[in-house]
Design an enzyme around this catalytic site. Sequence first.
Site, PDB file in Angstrom:
ATOM      1  N   TYR A   1      42.872  80.699  63.078  1.00  9.12           N
ATOM      2  CA  TYR A   1      43.851  81.731  63.420  1.00  9.12           C
ATOM      3  C   TYR A   1      43.310  82.695  64.474  1.00  9.12           C
ATOM      4  CZ  TYR A   1      45.881  80.119  59.003  1.00  9.12           C
ATOM      5  OH  TYR A   1      46.403  79.355  57.995  1.00  9.12           O
TER       6      TYR A   1
ATOM      7  N   TYR B   1      55.405  80.253  53.571  1.00 10.58           N
ATOM      8  CA  TYR B   1      54.161  79.673  54.088  1.00 10.58           C
ATOM      9  C   TYR B   1      53.583  78.807  52.979  1.00 10.58           C
ATOM     10  CZ  TYR B   1      49.424  78.976  55.719  1.00 10.58           C
ATOM     11  OH  TYR B   1      48.251  78.388  56.107  1.00 10.58           O
TER      12      TYR B   1
ATOM     13  N   ASP C   1      54.808  76.730  44.342  1.00 13.58           N
ATOM     14  CA  ASP C   1      53.529  76.797  45.050  1.00 13.58           C
ATOM     15  C   ASP C   1      52.832  78.077  44.593  1.00 13.58           C
ATOM     16  OD1 ASP C   1      51.430  77.176  46.773  1.00 13.58           O
ATOM     17  OD2 ASP C   1      52.610  76.994  48.623  1.00 13.58           O
TER      18      ASP C   1
ATOM     19  N   LYS D   1      43.013  77.845  45.525  1.00 16.75           N
ATOM     20  CA  LYS D   1      42.326  79.117  45.729  1.00 16.75           C
ATOM     21  C   LYS D   1      41.509  79.542  44.513  1.00 16.75           C
ATOM     22  CE  LYS D   1      45.359  81.004  49.341  1.00 16.75           C
ATOM     23  NZ  LYS D   1      44.424  80.925  50.466  1.00 16.75           N
TER      24      LYS D   1
END
Length: 395
Positions: A6, A132, A219, A246
């Site tokens: 990014y 996202y 998600d 995560k």
Amino acid sequence: MIWYPYAQMKTMPTPIRVERAEGVYLYTDRGRLIDSVSSWWSVIHGYNHPTLNAAVERQLHDFAHVMLGGLTHSPVERLSEKLADWLPGDLDYCFFSDSGSVAVEVALKMALQYNINRGSDRRKILALRHAYHGDTFKTMEVGDDADYHFAFPFKQGVLHISTEIAALEQAFAEHGSELSCMIVEPLLQGAGGMKMYDVAFLRRARALCDRYDVLLIFDEVATGFGRTGNRFVADQVCPDILVLGKALTGGYIGHAVTVASRRVFDGFYGDDERLALMHGPTFMGNALACSVALASIDLFEKQNYMQKIAHIEEVSRNALQDLRDERIRDVRILGGCACIEVKDAATLDGFAAFALERGVFSRPFGTCLYTMPPYIIDDEQLATVLFAMRDWFKR
């Protein structure tokens, strides 16, 4: 040369060099810094945790990794059993992978093939605006964030709607018989702008998915393990497929899991080899990752993390909820997440350096100044983070 994420490599500032890390602190070439974002929301127990370190070390004495193709091992079996017992409903069937993006790809692939296996030609996917779900191709397709995916605008067969119940009902009325699945980040849309919405939307989505025979995918790569103030949002509304990543390993090792309900699993089960899910990440079920995930879940349970998260939310509300400034659009707080959304992204130019001077590592994006700290953060450390955010608007 490292190609950093990014970032425009020509103009990016020199990254901060981390020498070691412990608890909530990064020890860097710029001094000791509180990590206010938990290394992209994953390091919930802090760094260099002795219990998690020991879990990795114990497993290393046996082996670090074997493939799951034709082989199995105790850590992956125990983690699968733990998740099946721990998760709500009949979310009992664990398909492991090596990252959240891949785990979402697996979930979408499951949903599409589930319909093919039963002779249905449903191809469309319902998703949310500002979604996202990762940076692989299918996750970008169901995503809706031009800042990340402007070079890949292809959205074939994907419908994006707002988090308003009227929009949800209209989408099902018009396309319900064509949908294979609906995918959402439940309650909290992370990288799409830390947008928060009401559980009533999810309850209605569940009812409509049931009515129209559509699979519901949550998600929870970012929202799972307490981040929204729920252990999992799936505890409130149970999906057909749940994606975790995560914090699954406490941020120690990249690993993720796509957990399917019995209904979905049974759609692939039979004598016909063509019904099988033909997918297999090399590092799925990695023994080190499974071992540290088991230790992480044990910490979460035994040290009453839900109480820690509720306290983080209370402290955050006390510090930020009365913040007023003409440059601020909104202040949003949910569980272990606090966000100040500004009207113009330029308002946040320089904040990272400002926070650094106050001993805080922060990484705002777009119009969002936010924190998602490790759950072990104490009140003084949390105040340092929150008042750096407040003080930015007092200059």
